[in-house]
Design a protein around this motif. Structure first.
Motif, mmCIF file in Angstrom:
data_model
loop_
_atom_site.group_PDB
_atom_site.id
_atom_site.type_symbol
_atom_site.label_atom_id
_atom_site.label_comp_id
_atom_site.label_asym_id
_atom_site.label_seq_id
_atom_site.Cartn_x
_atom_site.Cartn_y
_atom_site.Cartn_z
ATOM 1 N N ASN A 46 0.810 -1.201 -0.057
ATOM 2 C CA ASN A 46 -0.144 0.271 0.019
ATOM 3 C C ASN A 46 1.151 1.368 -0.088
ATOM 4 N N TYR A 47 2.078 0.951 0.287
ATOM 5 C CA TYR A 47 2.941 2.364 0.305
ATOM 6 C C TYR A 47 3.360 3.133 -0.762
ATOM 7 N N GLN A 48 3.488 1.637 -2.020
ATOM 8 C CA GLN A 48 3.686 2.444 -3.230
ATOM 9 C C GLN A 48 3.332 3.329 -3.944
ATOM 10 N N GLY A 82 8.053 -3.865 -2.796
ATOM 11 C CA GLY A 82 7.901 -3.134 -1.385
ATOM 12 C C GLY A 82 9.084 -3.632 -0.360
ATOM 13 N N VAL A 83 9.604 -4.125 0.372
ATOM 14 C CA VAL A 83 10.555 -3.919 1.300
ATOM 15 C C VAL A 83 11.236 -5.060 1.142
ATOM 16 N N HIS A 84 12.489 -5.403 1.396
ATOM 17 C CA HIS A 84 13.455 -7.198 1.811
ATOM 18 C C HIS A 84 13.106 -7.664 2.873
ATOM 19 N N PHE A 85 12.521 -7.728 3.560
ATOM 20 C CA PHE A 85 11.440 -8.757 4.214
ATOM 21 C C PHE A 85 10.196 -8.994 4.066
ATOM 22 N N MET A 86 9.341 -8.091 3.131
ATOM 23 C CA MET A 86 7.953 -9.003 2.882
ATOM 24 C C MET A 86 8.666 -9.938 1.111
ATOM 25 N N ALA A 106 15.830 -1.292 -0.053
ATOM 26 C CA ALA A 106 14.549 -1.477 0.461
ATOM 27 C C ALA A 106 14.611 -2.026 2.000
ATOM 28 N N GLY A 107 15.954 -1.504 3.046
ATOM 29 C CA GLY A 107 15.047 -2.653 3.784
ATOM 30 C C GLY A 107 13.993 -1.867 4.407
ATOM 31 N N CYS A 108 14.467 -2.193 6.185
ATOM 32 C CA CYS A 108 12.904 -1.586 7.046
ATOM 33 C C CYS A 108 14.133 -0.870 8.521
ATOM 34 N N SER A 109 13.707 0.245 9.240
ATOM 35 C CA SER A 109 14.336 -0.039 10.549
ATOM 36 C C SER A 109 13.783 -0.329 11.772
ATOM 37 N N LEU A 110 12.715 -1.463 11.869
ATOM 38 C CA LEU A 110 11.949 -2.252 12.078
ATOM 39 C C LEU A 110 12.901 -4.060 12.212
ATOM 40 N N ALA A 111 12.916 -4.237 11.118
ATOM 41 C CA ALA A 111 13.533 -5.515 10.662
ATOM 42 C C ALA A 111 15.187 -5.287 10.674
ATOM 43 N N VAL A 135 6.386 -9.428 11.338
ATOM 44 C CA VAL A 135 6.504 -9.623 9.868
ATOM 45 C C VAL A 135 7.413 -8.904 9.421
ATOM 46 N N ASN A 136 7.766 -8.047 10.229
ATOM 47 C CA ASN A 136 8.502 -6.615 9.832
ATOM 48 C C ASN A 136 10.321 -6.709 10.247
ATOM 49 N N THR A 137 10.969 -8.162 9.696
ATOM 50 C CA THR A 137 11.766 -8.750 10.081
ATOM 51 C C THR A 137 12.519 -9.932 9.778
ATOM 52 N N CYS A 193 9.703 1.846 14.221
ATOM 53 C CA CYS A 193 9.931 2.016 12.608
ATOM 54 C C CYS A 193 9.632 4.403 12.593
ATOM 55 N N GLU A 194 10.891 4.032 11.575
ATOM 56 C CA GLU A 194 11.612 5.642 11.369
ATOM 57 C C GLU A 194 10.806 6.241 11.421
ATOM 58 N N VAL A 195 9.546 5.927 10.271
ATOM 59 C CA VAL A 195 8.397 6.204 9.494
ATOM 60 C C VAL A 195 7.080 7.358 10.724
ATOM 61 N N HIS A 196 6.740 6.414 11.057
ATOM 62 C CA HIS A 196 5.803 6.852 12.250
ATOM 63 C C HIS A 196 6.190 6.984 13.955
ATOM 64 N N PRO A 220 -0.819 0.906 14.212
ATOM 65 C CA PRO A 220 -0.153 1.006 15.355
ATOM 66 C C PRO A 220 1.275 1.033 15.524
ATOM 67 N N GLU A 221 1.823 1.186 14.224
ATOM 68 C CA GLU A 221 3.164 1.607 14.544
ATOM 69 C C GLU A 221 3.582 2.841 15.109
ATOM 70 N N CYS A 222 1.916 3.526 15.246
ATOM 71 C CA CYS A 222 3.037 5.206 16.170
ATOM 72 C C CYS A 222 3.386 5.137 17.802
ATOM 73 N N LEU A 278 7.525 10.101 4.551
ATOM 74 C CA LEU A 278 8.452 9.650 3.136
ATOM 75 C C LEU A 278 8.713 7.480 3.912
ATOM 76 N N CYS A 279 8.429 6.388 3.680
ATOM 77 C CA CYS A 279 9.203 5.658 4.067
ATOM 78 C C CYS A 279 10.791 5.803 2.889
ATOM 79 N N PRO A 280 12.286 6.025 2.811
ATOM 80 C CA PRO A 280 12.693 6.084 2.421
ATOM 81 C C PRO A 280 12.652 4.341 1.384
ATOM 82 N N HIS A 281 13.017 3.829 2.699
ATOM 83 C CA HIS A 281 12.621 1.954 2.064
ATOM 84 C C HIS A 281 11.662 1.978 0.633
ATOM 85 N N MET A 282 10.672 2.306 0.910
ATOM 86 C CA MET A 282 9.494 2.136 -0.124
ATOM 87 C C MET A 282 10.050 2.428 -1.135
ATOM 88 N N LYS A 283 10.764 3.904 -1.323
ATOM 89 C CA LYS A 283 10.807 4.776 -1.766
ATOM 90 C C LYS A 283 11.550 4.518 -2.557
HETATM 91 FE FE1 SF4 Z 1 9.378 -0.583 8.063
HETATM 92 FE FE2 SF4 Z 1 8.835 1.285 8.936
HETATM 93 FE FE3 SF4 Z 1 9.359 1.545 6.047
HETATM 94 FE FE4 SF4 Z 1 7.663 0.554 6.995
HETATM 95 S S1 SF4 Z 1 7.070 2.174 6.374
HETATM 96 S S2 SF4 Z 1 9.141 -0.444 6.156
HETATM 97 S S3 SF4 Z 1 7.845 -0.333 8.691
HETATM 98 S S4 SF4 Z 1 10.616 1.670 7.809
#
Ligand code: SF4
Ligand code: 13P
Length: 330
Positions: A46-48, A82-86, A106-111, A135-137, A193-196, A220-222, A278-283
């Motif tokens: 959904n973030y694409q 999407g990002v790598h964990f997906m 395309a990583g994720c600060s949670l992962a 799943v964000n791992t 999550c670095e975005v939320h 709920p990541e906020c 914006l999520c820099p990883h998704m982008k």
């Molecule tokens: Fe990870 Fe947050 Fe980006 Fe989702 S929005 S991929 S949780 S950094």
């Protein structure tokens, strides 16, 4: 080519300025052609951005929907937008298929907040306590976990285990949200999550003051004080469902910014106030990167077979509640 992409632009004309369309159109046409040749399916979170989400994706959704769709596809190739964990989750569920991610970075600060070794140490510290992992791992972290969850099913997964305590990894705020909705004692990790995490309760008060009658939906990541100010808390798919059911006049989605563009296409009568985090990883996933990925068949997601097998048990316990009887990967 213009004719090929005209119906797509018709849907997106309120979101993408006409001057930008000639940049996207050739990529959309080329990707849609190559996709058929490669017998590939494009899954998009959904973030694409809307030109990806509405222009080239075959299947879209939140993390849970993408995992389910990845488990069911018959395509030869899965391109995960999407990002790598997906992409790893898609590979875990489809070991025999080729899974591509258009950008390996395309990583994720949670992962990246937790390692497999961290989970093993937690198990030593809390023997016998089940490990529920968002799943964000990475696949390696999932392999050390008993069951996975997404933001859409976290409370249900935690409660289904019948335990009075669980270790919940790695999102502290999602864990706190789960703890607020259950009597199960939740042991937390300090991942964010670095975005939320950038949203504040003050932001929400500002939206209410500035825009008056506005429906505030938050992921709920906020942080907890943000969730306390929201009218609705849910996963990305939960927020979309909420708009569809309630058709608010004006809404703000406290989550990644591109999502509002995608949902606005479906609900043109609702006014979307867009908080631009914006999520820099998704982008990192762009139309040129997707086209390159299909042309070069890069980057192929590979997993160690042992890790993939153990991670699959944790993901399948999430997707299939009946499999939770045998719940441990310890
Ligand atoms: Fe990870 Fe947050 Fe980006 Fe989702 S929005 S991929 S949780 S950094
Ligand atoms: P959901 O789409 O599962 O709500 O997750 C949000 C997210 O941040 C994914 O990276």
């Amino acid at each position: 080519m213009e004719r090929e992409t005209a119906p797509v632009y018709e849907r997106l004309k309120h979101i993408i300025p006409a001057i930008e369309w000639p940049v996207h159109a050739p990529y959309i046409a080329a990707i849609n052609r190559l996709k058929l040749e490669r017998r590939a399916v494009l899954l998009a979170h959904n973030y694409q951005t809307p030109e990806i989400f509405h222009g080239v994706a075959d299947l879209t959704g939140d993390s849970l929907a993408l995992a389910r769709q990845a488990a069911e596809t018959e395509a030869d190739v899965i391109v995960l937008c999407g990002v790598h964990f997906m992409a790893e989750t898609a590979k875990i569920l489809n070991p025999a298929r080729t899974v591509l991610i258009p950008d390996l970075e395309a990583g994720c600060s949670l992962a990246s907040s937790i390692t497999a070794e961290d989970v093993r140490l937690l198990r030593q510290r809390y023997p016998g306590v089940p490990v529920v992992t968002y799943v964000n791992t990475s696949a390696a972290v999932k392999a050390e976990s008993d069951v996975c969850c997404t933001s859409a099913n976290a409370v249900e997964v935690v409660e289904s285990l019948g335990a009075d305590r669980v270790i919940f990894l790695p999102d502290e705020y999602l864990g706190r949200y789960v703890a607020s909705r259950t009597t199960v004692n939740v042991i937390l990790w300090r991942g964010h999550c670095e975005v939320h995490e950038r949203f504040t309760a003050e932001d929400i008060r500002y939206y209410r003051e500035r825009f008056g009658d506005i429906s505030v939906l938050a992921h709920p990541e906020c942080p907890p004080d943000v969730l306390a100010e929201a009218d609705f808390v849910g996963s990305t798919a939960g927020m979309i469902r909420h708009v569809g059911l309630n058709r608010p006049k004006r809404v703000v989605m406290i989550t990644e910014c591109s999502m509002s563009d995608n949902v606005a296409v479906e609900f043109p009568e609702t006014e979307f106030v867009r908080p631009c985090n914006l999520c820099p990883h998704m982008k990192r996933i762009t139309l040129p990167a997707i086209l390159r990925s299909l042309q070069t068949m890069q980057h192929v997601v590979e997993l160690d077979a042992g890790i993939a097998e153990r991670a699959r048990m944790a993901v399948e316990r999430m997707l299939n509640p009946a499999a939770r009887g045998n719940r441990t990967n310890a």
